[in-house]
Design a protein around this motif. Sequence first.
Motif, PDB file in Angstrom:
ATOM      1  N   SER A  70     -10.899  -1.302   0.141  1.00 25.96           N
ATOM      2  CA  SER A  70     -10.598  -1.845   1.461  1.00 25.96           C
ATOM      3  C   SER A  70     -10.630  -0.686   2.455  1.00 25.96           C
ATOM      4  CB  SER A  70      -9.200  -2.480   1.451  1.00 25.96           C
ATOM      5  OG  SER A  70      -8.748  -2.663   2.776  1.00 25.96           O
ATOM      6  N   THR A  71     -11.463  -0.814   3.462  1.00 23.06           N
ATOM      7  CA  THR A  71     -11.583   0.271   4.436  1.00 23.06           C
ATOM      8  C   THR A  71     -11.149  -0.215   5.813  1.00 23.06           C
ATOM      9  OG1 THR A  71     -13.858  -0.328   4.915  1.00 23.06           O
ATOM     10  CG2 THR A  71     -13.519   1.342   3.211  1.00 23.06           C
ATOM     11  N   GLU A  96      -6.525  -5.799   5.053  1.00 22.50           N
ATOM     12  CA  GLU A  96      -7.161  -5.139   6.201  1.00 22.50           C
ATOM     13  C   GLU A  96      -6.146  -4.424   7.071  1.00 22.50           C
ATOM     14  OE1 GLU A  96     -10.446  -7.419   8.418  1.00 22.50           O
ATOM     15  OE2 GLU A  96      -9.443  -8.955   7.235  1.00 22.50           O
ATOM     16  N   MET A  97      -6.649  -3.432   7.784  1.00 18.61           N
ATOM     17  CA  MET A  97      -5.843  -2.726   8.780  1.00 18.61           C
ATOM     18  C   MET A  97      -5.416  -3.716   9.872  1.00 18.61           C
ATOM     19  SD  MET A  97      -4.549   0.017  10.115  1.00 18.61           S
ATOM     20  CE  MET A  97      -4.021   0.554  11.743  1.00 18.61           C
ATOM     21  N   HIS A 131       0.846  -1.198   0.000  1.00 25.67           N
ATOM     22  CA  HIS A 131       0.000   0.000   0.000  1.00 25.67           C
ATOM     23  C   HIS A 131       0.871   1.234   0.000  1.00 25.67           C
ATOM     24  CE1 HIS A 131      -3.885  -1.809   0.086  1.00 25.67           C
ATOM     25  NE2 HIS A 131      -3.536  -2.596   1.087  1.00 25.67           N
ATOM     26  N   GLY A 171      -3.390   5.785   1.050  1.00 24.57           N
ATOM     27  CA  GLY A 171      -4.124   4.585   0.662  1.00 24.57           C
ATOM     28  C   GLY A 171      -5.011   4.649  -0.557  1.00 24.57           C
ATOM     29  N   TRP A 190      -4.945   3.096   6.113  1.00 22.31           N
ATOM     30  CA  TRP A 190      -6.383   2.869   5.964  1.00 22.31           C
ATOM     31  C   TRP A 190      -7.260   4.080   6.283  1.00 22.31           C
ATOM     32  CZ3 TRP A 190      -3.322  -1.361   5.959  1.00 22.31           C
ATOM     33  CH2 TRP A 190      -3.679  -2.396   5.091  1.00 22.31           C
ATOM     34  N   ARG A 193      -5.565   1.188  -2.051  1.00 23.48           N
ATOM     35  CA  ARG A 193      -6.734   0.502  -1.478  1.00 23.48           C
ATOM     36  C   ARG A 193      -7.883   0.423  -2.465  1.00 23.48           C
ATOM     37  NH1 ARG A 193      -8.989   3.223   2.174  1.00 23.48           N
ATOM     38  NH2 ARG A 193      -7.501   4.907   2.482  1.00 23.48           N
TER      39      ARG A 193
END
Lengths: 262, 1003
Positions: free
Chosen positions: B971-972, B906-907, B887, B891, B965, B895
């Motif tokens: 992707s959050t 994911e975070m 990343h 982001g 993120w 992302r």
Amino acid sequence: MAKAMLVDVSKCIGCRSCQVACKQWHDLPAVSTKQEGTYENPPELSASTWTKIEFKEFGEDGTFRWLFRKHQCMHCTEASCVEVCPTGAVAHHDEFVEINQEWCIGCGYCVTACPFGAVHREPPKGTARKCVFCIDRVTNGLEPACAKACPTGAIQFGERADLVEAAHRRVQTLIAEGYSNAVLYGENELGGLGYLYVLTDRPSVFNLPENPEVATSMVSAQWFSGIGTAVLLAAVSFWLFFKRKKRIEAIQQSKTEGGAEE
Amino acid sequence: MELTRRDFLKLCGGTAGGAAILGMLGPESFLEAAPIDIPLRKRIGEKTTICCYCGVGCGAIVASDENGKAINIEGDPDHPINQGALCSKGTALIQVTNNERRLDRVSYRAPYSSDWEEVSWDWAIDKIARNIKKTRDENWTYKDEKGRVVNHTEAIGWDGSAAVNNEEAYLFTKFARALGITYLEHCARLCHSSTVAALGASFGRGAMTNHWIDIKNSNCIMIIGSNAAENHPLSFKWVTKAMEEGAKLISVDPRFTRTSSKADIYAKMRSGTDIAFIGGMIKYVIEDIEGHPENYNMTYIKEYTNATLLINPDFKGPADLDGLFCGYDASKRAYDRSKWVYQLDDKGIPKKDISLKDPNCVFQLLKKQFSRYDVDTVCSITGTPKDVYREVCETYAATGKPDKAATIIYAMGTTQHTYATQIIRSYSILQLLLGNIGIAGGGINAARGQSNVQGSTDHAILYHILPGYLKTPPPDDVDLEAYVKHYTPTSNDPLSANWWQNYKKYIVSLLKAWYGDAAVASNGFAYDYLPKVEGDHSHIAMAEAIENGVVKGLISPGHNTAVSGPNVNLEREGLGKLDWLVVSDLWESETAAFWKRPRTAPSQIKTEVFLLPAQASMEKEGSITNSGRWSQWRYKCCDGPDIARSDLWMVTELIKKMKELYDTEGGEYPDPILNLAWDYGDPPDVHKVAQEINGYDLETGQLLPSFANLKSDGTTSSGNWLYCGSYTEEGNMAARRDVTQTPAQANIGLYPNWAWCWPLNRRILYNRASVDLDGNPFAPDKSVIIWDPLLGKWVGDVPDGGWPPMFQQGTKLPFIMTSEGRAHLFATGEVLNDGPMPEHYEPWESPVKNLLSGIQSDPVVTIWKSLVKGDVSDYPIVATTYRVSEHWQAGQMTRNLPWLVELMPEMFVELSEELAEEKGIRNGGRVIVESARGKIEAVAVVTKRFSPFSIDGKKVHQIGMPWHWGYMGLSTGDSANMLTPNIGDANTTIPEYKAFLCNIRAK
Ligand code: SF4
Ligand code: SF4
């Protein structure tokens, strides 16, 4: 002269450019993944992930190492998948193992037979897919996508004989640097693998079988024994017989019209 | 011919055969069907671009179809840095341009609305221009309360960007200044502002001294405060090359990273203790120099640094004053720096003691300062195992030999602390003592994180500078003469080139480029048009000004402050206090969508928001400057969404409209807008902008070949003197793709004919320090330059100052950008706010007492009103933030890319097995991390790569997390910056993202 790839894990930084490059060139879709406590993702090879980096934390404080190994079809000389394929869809093209998608009936024998877990089917009943050694690039004088993308030269593509020689030298250097278990993997395993590895430790540390075996007899016995299989085989043979003509026509056509552009 | 993938696989498979079936089908089928010329799935590509992610500046090639859509992007095999390779982000570039998530319309969000509405470009440009004009006119200041002319507005902020091309960055600066904007910032503030300050104070220029390929020439590479393998992956092509030649790699990091995995020595170090770590190395080296001078380059130390120069005898430092330098005023939290100066002789030249024995000489002061940094103390502070630390000292110091080179690669682990500038100063001191600056394989390689953050810094999208590192005028400099006098250093030493004596030529040429015929000698070349700025207007100050309602409108192109700002909850709330916000981006970023973030009611938020769809890097043309100062041209290779426009186009449309409005309607101080030279055609031609940046001889109309041609009488123009020479009568230098080199150049990988590098295509800065007094290289096998007595000139790289070697008449010292011609072990005078030498302090939030002095944290940092401090009893764990290879930054550029999201979905938070056990946290489980500012949820990655530190005999845990993120994108996840403190570095206010306190628990 046979071509091969050499993966030197001591130079791999785990960046996974190779993983993306494979998807880029072959237009493979991303798979949905989760963070499950490791950088490694996707968790498994699949019909849409033909290569991946395995991450492994190994050893304790002081001797701790973080290991990265690229995984994919090994393009074995004695290839279990080729041996067990009922239709001949899986076969050697020169030194590379390829799966003819038209001939593949999705039986899954090769999936089970592969000692490296490198072949997968698109669910629910798709054909078998795996690393194709970027055979189109290679036969056009290019490197496979992953080897080209690799920042550090951890993946080398070239003449197998040269790579074996370079790998032996590298192993000696690593041993001298203190990696006493360093070893070349793939030179002789299964008649010689299309993917050679310089490993900094025993193969099992890198999730590689120390003595891989061809999975022919068992699986072959299973399907040759079944009447159903015999019928299936007959049907497939006939079907392929008629398909064959079309295919050859297609090849000839492509030859006359020149290269492919998408 | 069109072939689908399936068609291809048929062909591909058709050439293969299976033994079993072969027999059944008869021989002819496979023999016939075995042609070797399997067609390529797609064209490889022929148009060239430069990767839009990190500052390595890798080349890529693009193939597009007849509709202009990209069909393949891969590494450029001819590019000397990456040679065909790319990292995972670069390899995924095609998903930047072909992505259904790209903005496909111009959007407007009305006050209190819960939705975007689609608007036309015309409507948006008109409305934005009117908003800017209204805010500007209502909040215009001609004179400040002291009656000084300031000609500015404090009510409009500008934030961005390092993602745009040089030509766009330059126009942003020009546009913002014409508007009178004072709050002018971009992400360089947040990533490397401390680099610019520290390297400038040490050597004269604030940039990476060498370049990526040069790493291969190193004998020892110390990567500290950087995770280069992950965040600058292609640097590892050259690290690997160096290691193949026997170089040692040292990785210093609180956590074992992908960089550490390749290191010969991994030294763990608690976040924020770099000055202690390096201070101990400096002590080791100084003692070794005294014991074994034959192992060091004494010529370099004595002749090229200020080691021999004498400092004012009244100077006192932390060794005398328990952690403080002399002149501290606690009530002002500031130093009187009048004693941090040289002793001058009767000619006004600094006195020196060539024996290095005088107690007031820099060498002795340095020795005294670092005498307290013994191994035991250092390791009690840093938590590094002592044996490992000693090995680091020995290995690194071994490069003090004249023919050996070591380099330091660092990035945000270094630059983002309250004393970050001083950390980089400590690297500079270490490198100077080892003679490692100016040589091949040496240097201080500040790894820039964005593809054009170097260029956007050079072009000064920063409140405190003008293009080319000229200073923003303060109100006290009432006219051009006063301003030039203020910033033109003087030197009485005939050996000093004192290059900044040319200051006036550069500022006048800049004003000519901006204001054309309106800039004449009689009006001080329109000096009044420049907004005058006093006080801190940097990122954190701007966030406060937004919060306090001073800034009412914000223009934010390609910058995602709602993820990247420190204490980001505060910044997100601040955005809701603005009257209007303009964002240009490829995606719906967190900043653009702040009004619909989780747990927010849009109906309560008044801000008008404009979201402008921008073109991606490969969809437009222009140059970008990588970390190694290479300006590289990239071409338009493919098309993005039809509606997307370049930032060059957007800013041009805006100024056109502003000019029209001020022309027809009048308004406050319209002169700088109406007279702003903006003649690039319609649509704007990026080449014309690049040429303006280079500069002209205004009498002949010719493009100038070098900044040596610039004049102060108004007969030349140059939008940025540092880039003079980049686009000449010979053509666009940044577009050069010639890889030919002389054997000596090839030996060290200089590639002087590839692209163009500032200043004057000089690839290794300060290279005249790589030779002895006779002009012969200290390291003959890695010669950078050498004096050719027959030709009477230097050959190799472009010399840093063409004067003959030191033993000849008319020579100059090698550090031509400092006023005394020497590099600074001790930074004299009014340069740094918190000391002429580095001193260890604890991070602003720390679990332990400072073991070196009674001064706990940097004594001069600004404590903002909104700052909340966590106590160690609530938050006992040290936390840090970082990035992952897959990343990038805030982001939105990764992302939204499915392949990269697949790799890092994911975070997460990384923590040690010990801490996990203490807290009952399981690998892969969900955790809550909390600081005094906020709390986040993430997935736990329990790993051996983190282990507790032993600090002063006490166990201290540290955790770490990526900061990529946010709440938008494919992707959050929660933003790490919800935890970080909004406190900044004492010199540049770069925020403290890298060491703060938190607590963690299982969810
Ligand atoms: S691209 Fe190379 S360095 Fe990166 S993960 Fe793959 S093999 Fe390793
Ligand atoms: S992100 Fe950096 S290292 Fe990766 S391909 Fe782009 S420029 Fe190269």
